[in-house]
Scaffold this active site. Structure first.
Site, PDB file in Angstrom:
ATOM      1  N   ASP A  39       0.424  -1.567  -0.023  1.00 26.16           N
ATOM      2  CA  ASP A  39       0.370   0.072  -0.104  1.00 26.16           C
ATOM      3  C   ASP A  39       0.984   0.970   0.350  1.00 26.16           C
ATOM      4  O   ASP A  39       2.203   1.499   0.162  1.00 26.16           O
ATOM      5  CB  ASP A  39      -1.168  -0.288   1.364  1.00 26.16           C
ATOM      6  CG  ASP A  39       0.178  -0.426   2.546  1.00 26.16           C
ATOM      7  OD1 ASP A  39       0.720   0.191   2.253  1.00 26.16           O
ATOM      8  OD2 ASP A  39      -1.227  -0.017   3.803  1.00 26.16           O
ATOM      9  N   ASN A  88      -8.196   0.060  13.462  1.00 28.26           N
ATOM     10  CA  ASN A  88      -9.242  -0.297  13.192  1.00 28.26           C
ATOM     11  C   ASN A  88      -9.464  -1.287  12.376  1.00 28.26           C
ATOM     12  O   ASN A  88     -10.358  -1.904  11.738  1.00 28.26           O
ATOM     13  CB  ASN A  88      -9.791   0.710  11.917  1.00 28.26           C
ATOM     14  CG  ASN A  88      -8.816   1.432  10.432  1.00 28.26           C
ATOM     15  OD1 ASN A  88      -7.987   0.316  10.939  1.00 28.26           O
ATOM     16  ND2 ASN A  88      -9.523   1.897  10.164  1.00 28.26           N
ATOM     17  N   HIS A 132      -7.807  -2.313   9.325  1.00 27.41           N
ATOM     18  CA  HIS A 132      -7.449  -2.689   8.459  1.00 27.41           C
ATOM     19  C   HIS A 132      -6.337  -3.001   7.559  1.00 27.41           C
ATOM     20  O   HIS A 132      -5.673  -3.711   8.581  1.00 27.41           O
ATOM     21  CB  HIS A 132      -7.548  -1.135   7.324  1.00 27.41           C
ATOM     22  CG  HIS A 132      -6.362  -0.926   7.828  1.00 27.41           C
ATOM     23  ND1 HIS A 132      -6.195   1.102   8.334  1.00 27.41           N
ATOM     24  CD2 HIS A 132      -4.632  -0.752   8.589  1.00 27.41           C
ATOM     25  CE1 HIS A 132      -4.221   1.548   8.600  1.00 27.41           C
ATOM     26  NE2 HIS A 132      -4.112   0.536   8.563  1.00 27.41           N
ATOM     27  N   GLU A 144      -9.397   0.115   4.038  1.00 28.36           N
ATOM     28  CA  GLU A 144     -10.260   0.782   5.684  1.00 28.36           C
ATOM     29  C   GLU A 144     -11.616  -0.246   5.319  1.00 28.36           C
ATOM     30  O   GLU A 144     -12.552  -0.697   5.104  1.00 28.36           O
ATOM     31  CB  GLU A 144     -10.641   1.919   5.079  1.00 28.36           C
ATOM     32  CG  GLU A 144      -9.238   3.015   4.723  1.00 28.36           C
ATOM     33  CD  GLU A 144      -8.300   3.282   6.671  1.00 28.36           C
ATOM     34  OE1 GLU A 144      -8.761   2.718   7.548  1.00 28.36           O
ATOM     35  OE2 GLU A 144      -7.806   4.135   6.499  1.00 28.36           O
TER      36      GLU A 144
HETATM   37  C1  GLP Z   1      -1.123   1.066   8.773  1.00 32.35           C
HETATM   38  C2  GLP Z   1      -0.354   0.433   6.793  1.00 32.35           C
HETATM   39  C3  GLP Z   1      -0.881  -0.898   6.776  1.00 32.35           C
HETATM   40  C4  GLP Z   1       0.217  -1.216   8.542  1.00 32.35           C
HETATM   41  C5  GLP Z   1      -0.901  -0.638   9.519  1.00 32.35           C
HETATM   42  C6  GLP Z   1      -0.299  -0.843  11.094  1.00 32.35           C
HETATM   43  O1  GLP Z   1      -1.198   2.283   8.111  1.00 32.35           O
HETATM   44  N1  GLP Z   1      -1.007   0.684   6.206  1.00 32.35           N
HETATM   45  O2  GLP Z   1      -0.391  -1.766   6.229  1.00 32.35           O
HETATM   46  O3  GLP Z   1      -0.001  -2.476   8.236  1.00 32.35           O
HETATM   47  O4  GLP Z   1      -1.358   0.551   9.225  1.00 32.35           O
HETATM   48  O5  GLP Z   1       0.619  -0.523  10.846  1.00 32.35           O
HETATM   49  P1  GLP Z   1       2.310  -0.526  12.432  1.00 32.35           P
HETATM   50  O6  GLP Z   1       2.136  -1.687  12.127  1.00 32.35           O
HETATM   51  O7  GLP Z   1       2.555   0.894  12.826  1.00 32.35           O
HETATM   52  O8  GLP Z   1       0.862  -0.050  13.549  1.00 32.35           O
END
Ligand code: GLP
Length: 233
Positions: free
Chosen positions: A56, A125, A127, A132
């Site tokens: 992403d 959330n 995702h 989302e």
């Molecule tokens: C981000 C990304 C995801 C990621 C998730 C968790 O916004 N879009 O690909 O896996 O949220 O992030 P983190 O590992 O910093 O908690």
């Protein structure tokens, strides 16, 4: 958690056979990718037949912006590999035409996929990538408005204040088509959402809940993240 995940990744990469893998960006995979790079550079893991695709990206950001997913991929993985992937494809969040950028991602995955391995983190959330709340489970690559939750936590990635409104992401159809999925999570702040995703109903209100339907999905969590899911954590 990171070592276990990296070991599972290594086991999913068959030596000498073409394969396609994807890692998330963010805080969670930092230790895993460090271990991955160590294995590759130390000669313990051969990725010369492996293709890599990013999961992403924040729309509006490219690899020059610290904190973008492309920046993460270069800084933590690609630029550190002494023995590179056969090929890699990173989503360009600065592309002038996002519909074409989605098409470019779809084409790469269609040509070289389906994914042999999709490693995922989980958002606060629920995702996956930027799939989302409310996302259509049947989509391939798409652009999607960032949720309020994502916008409220995204500041942790950047040293500059960006007004980001959209994400571009692999879709859940592509993720669900992966041969194997590894979801990684660490820290007490992920305990509730993991519980909702894996003990609650499958619903696009919590996109990660779709993984309950994946035939080969492994959760790798630390004790704090797993505290609600597993009584022995
Ligand atoms: C981000 C990304 C995801 C990621 C998730 C968790 O916004 N879009 O690909 O896996 O949220 O992030 P983190 O590992 O910093 O908690």
């Amino acid at each position: 958690m990171s070592r276990e995940a990296a070991q599972l990744v290594a086991k999913s990469i068959p030596p000498g056979k073409p394969c396609l893998i994807s890692f998330p960006a963010g805080d969670t995979p930092k230790g895993m990718v460090e271990e991955f790079v160590r294995m590759v550079n130390g000669g313990d893991l051969d990725i010369s037949h492996t293709r890599y695709v990013s999961l992403d990206e924040w729309v509006g950001l490219g690899r020059r912006q610290r904190g973008s997913c492309a920046w993460f991929n270069h800084t933590h993985i690609l630029d550190r590999l002494e023995k590179p992937f056969l090929e890699y494809h990173l989503i360009d969040g600065e592309a002038s035409d996002m519909a074409k950028e989605c098409q470019r991602l779809d084409t790469f995955i269609a040509q070289h996929g389906p994914l042999d391995l999709s490693v995922l983190g989980i958002g606060m959330n629920g995702h996956l990538g930027f799939n989302e709340e409310g996302v259509d489970f049947s989509l391939n690559a798409h652009v999607i408005p960032l949720s309020r939750t994502t916008r409220s936590v995204m500041g942790k990635y950047f040293d500059t204040e960006y007004d980001l409104k959209f994400g571009i992401t692999q879709g859940l159809a592509q993720i669900m088509a992966a041969q194997k999925v590894i979801l990684i999570a660490s820290g007490p702040h992920k305990a509730d959402i993991l519980w909702k995703a894996f003990r609650g109903p499958v619903s696009n209100r919590v996109p990660a809940s779709i993984l309950q339907r994946h035939p080969n999905c492994v959760l790798v969590v630390d004790a704090e993240a797993g505290s609600r899911l597993f009584s022995y954590c």
